[in-house]
Write an enzyme that holds these catalytic residues in place. Structure first.
Site, PDB file in Angstrom:
ATOM      1  CG  ASP A   1       2.525  -0.847   0.094  1.00 16.55           C
ATOM      2  OD1 ASP A   1       1.511  -1.017  -0.615  1.00 16.55           O
ATOM      3  OD2 ASP A   1       2.516  -0.942   1.331  1.00 16.55           O
TER       4      ASP A   1
ATOM      5  CG  HIS B   1      -0.979  -4.893   0.763  1.00 12.00           C
ATOM      6  ND1 HIS B   1      -1.929  -4.220   0.028  1.00 12.00           N
ATOM      7  CD2 HIS B   1       0.226  -4.333   0.423  1.00 12.00           C
ATOM      8  CE1 HIS B   1      -1.347  -3.300  -0.713  1.00 12.00           C
ATOM      9  NE2 HIS B   1      -0.036  -3.360  -0.508  1.00 12.00           N
TER      10      HIS B   1
ATOM     11  CB  CYS C   1      -3.168  -4.739  -3.135  1.00  8.97           C
ATOM     12  SG  CYS C   1      -4.034  -6.074  -2.276  1.00  8.97           S
TER      13      CYS C   1
END
Length: 467
Positions: free
Chosen positions: A144, A126, A20
């Site tokens: 995201d 994240h 991520c």
């Protein structure tokens, strides 16, 4: 939502469950049009997750993810201007101002580091970019990068702040956010530091810890002696630590034309090289290396090549590594044939082009490397490969750049006050031309962050080194 449109054009899905941070960073770097310094595939210069391995090996990131501090390090090494804020070192109102600023322009972007549980999402820590801000409802749009789990979604800004206030168990530090923008000019035009070779830890330690102690000895009375104590104990494989950034392209069938972008980047490299060679420190380095040669002593070199064919083969192998994304790795390339010629690009001054056929296992590819021309011809044998031909950044150029990049406090231990002032004058960045100044400060930031990575302290100290 002004920043949204640029970001959404480069929106990507992380290619690994723990990527991520890499996906968020490559997305932002591409949105800011920062030059990666090499080609991704074909003719395209483009950031990909696989290219972001300066501060942490990809295999380790794939297994455990990447920390907040090391993502800051990666962003610096990639050429971005970065401001990092942990939640225990800033305030919600400050965060809101930065979100508004980046949402109302396309010249900066924010990557948020947060814990998913606060949003009642599955998963833990994240990273994702912020794509917009709703002023009426005080909400932020999270783009995201784990798109296989969640689409872009709006969250209350206060709730996002709470998610960032959580402590990362791996580093025991609060999370936070990165404000990333494009510098005035792409740094790292000619040189970069590499941590891909296993020797980099020793080299970084030597430069940052050992050199300041070496110059404290009583017999350091002049600049020649300073260079002697610094260069006489260089760790092995020192040349693997600082690299020349080549302008590389796959060979085009019969085409000798340079694009305006290629020609422009090459001109900037030549200007940086010229500015390095015009410094007073460079003249001392050349004189020192020449004295070693005349005394039949071994001079520090960054290459083992002594003749033009060997140099050309090495240049082409380096170019193939850059094109394949394996620069500095243990993967081996062999150059079967080379050719060096001078071209006139678009009617401008002649350009030196090194071409070669590079083999790796059963595959081969033609590689063209554009090399900056050295403005001065040197007679300093042993100073590196360019001294006889003037086409390749050499040991004397590279050693000068690296000395300039050392923190100013490196020389603080010199006991002779007159010599101390002379060294401060020689390594000062204040009077350097702006192009070289930015190059040196970029190397200095890289060295600072790589040393922090080596000490595993990059998450404790996110401040930039003093200029």
């Amino acid at each position: 939502m002004e920043g949204f449109y640029r970001l959404i054009s480069y929106f990507q899905t992380q290619s690994e469950p723990a990527y991520c941070g890499l996906a968020s960073l490559s997305m932002v770097l591409n949105a800011l049009a920062i030059d990666p310094g090499r080609k991704w595939k074909g003719p395209w210069r483009w950031f990909d997750e696989s290219m972001l391995d300066c501060c942490e090996p990809l295999e380790k990131v794939k297994e455990k993810g990447i920390s907040f501090g090391k993502l800051v390090c990666l962003a610096h090494c990639a050429g971005a201007k970065v401001q990092a804020f942990r939640t225990n070192q800033s305030f919600l109102d400050d965060f809101r101002k930065f979100v508004v600023r980046c949402s109302t322009s396309d010249d900066c972007h924010i990557i948020s580091s947060y814990h998913r549980a606060t949003f009642k999402q599955t998963g833990t820590g994240h990273f994702s970019p912020i794509g917009g801000y709703h002023a009426g409802r005080d909400m932020a749009l999270i783009l995201d990068v784990a798109r296989f789990k969640y689409p872009p979604h709006w969250v209350p800004l206060r709730l996002l702040w709470e998610a960032m206030e959580s402590v990362d168990e791996a580093t025991r530090q609060c999370r936070g956010f990165l404000l990333i923008s494009r510098p005035h000019r792409d740094p790292g035009l000619l040189y970069t530091l590499s941590c891909k070779h296993e020797s980099w830890v020793k080299v970084a330690k030597y430069l940052m810890d050992d050199v300041p102690n070496l110059v404290k000895t009583d017999d350091v009375k002049d600049v020649h002696k300073v260079l002697s104590v610094v260069f006489s104990s260089l760790p092995s494989h020192f040349g693997e630590f600082i690299k020349w950034i080549a302008e590389v392209r796959r060979r085009e069938d019969g085409s000798q034309n340079l694009s305006l972008e290629e020609n422009g980047r090459l001109s900037l490299k030549e200007e940086v090289l010229k500015q390095v060679q015009e410094t007073g420190l460079f003249k001392h380095v050349v004189a020192f290396l020449l004295s070693l040669t005349l005394c039949c002593r071994n001079a520090p070199t960054l290459s083992n090549e002594n003749n033009l064919p060997d140099i050309a083969a090495t240049v082409c192998c380096h170019g193939a590594e850059l094109l394949s994304g394996t620069f500095g790795s243990s993967e081996r390339y062999c150059c079967q044939e080379t050719c060096i010629r001078r071209l006139r690009a678009n009617g401008d001054k002649p350009i030196t082009l090194v071409s070669g056929t590079v083999v790796n296992g059963s595959s081969e590819q033609g590689v063209d490397v554009l090399v900056p021309s050295c403005p001065t011809k040197l007679n300093c044998c042993g100073s590196g490969p360019s001294n006889c031909n003037g086409i390749y950044p050499a040991g004397n150029d590279v050693l000068t750049a690296l000395l300039l990049a050392l923190p100013p406090e490196t020389w603080r231990g010199i006991k002779d006050e007159k010599l101390l002032n002379e060294m401060y004058s020689l390594v000062s960045t204040e009077n350097l031309p702006i192009l070289l100044q930015e190059e040196v400060l970029h190397l200095r930031r890289q060295l600072h962050l790589l040393k922090k990575c080596q000490e595993n302290k990059v998450d404790e100290d996110l401040g930039e080194p003093l200029c």
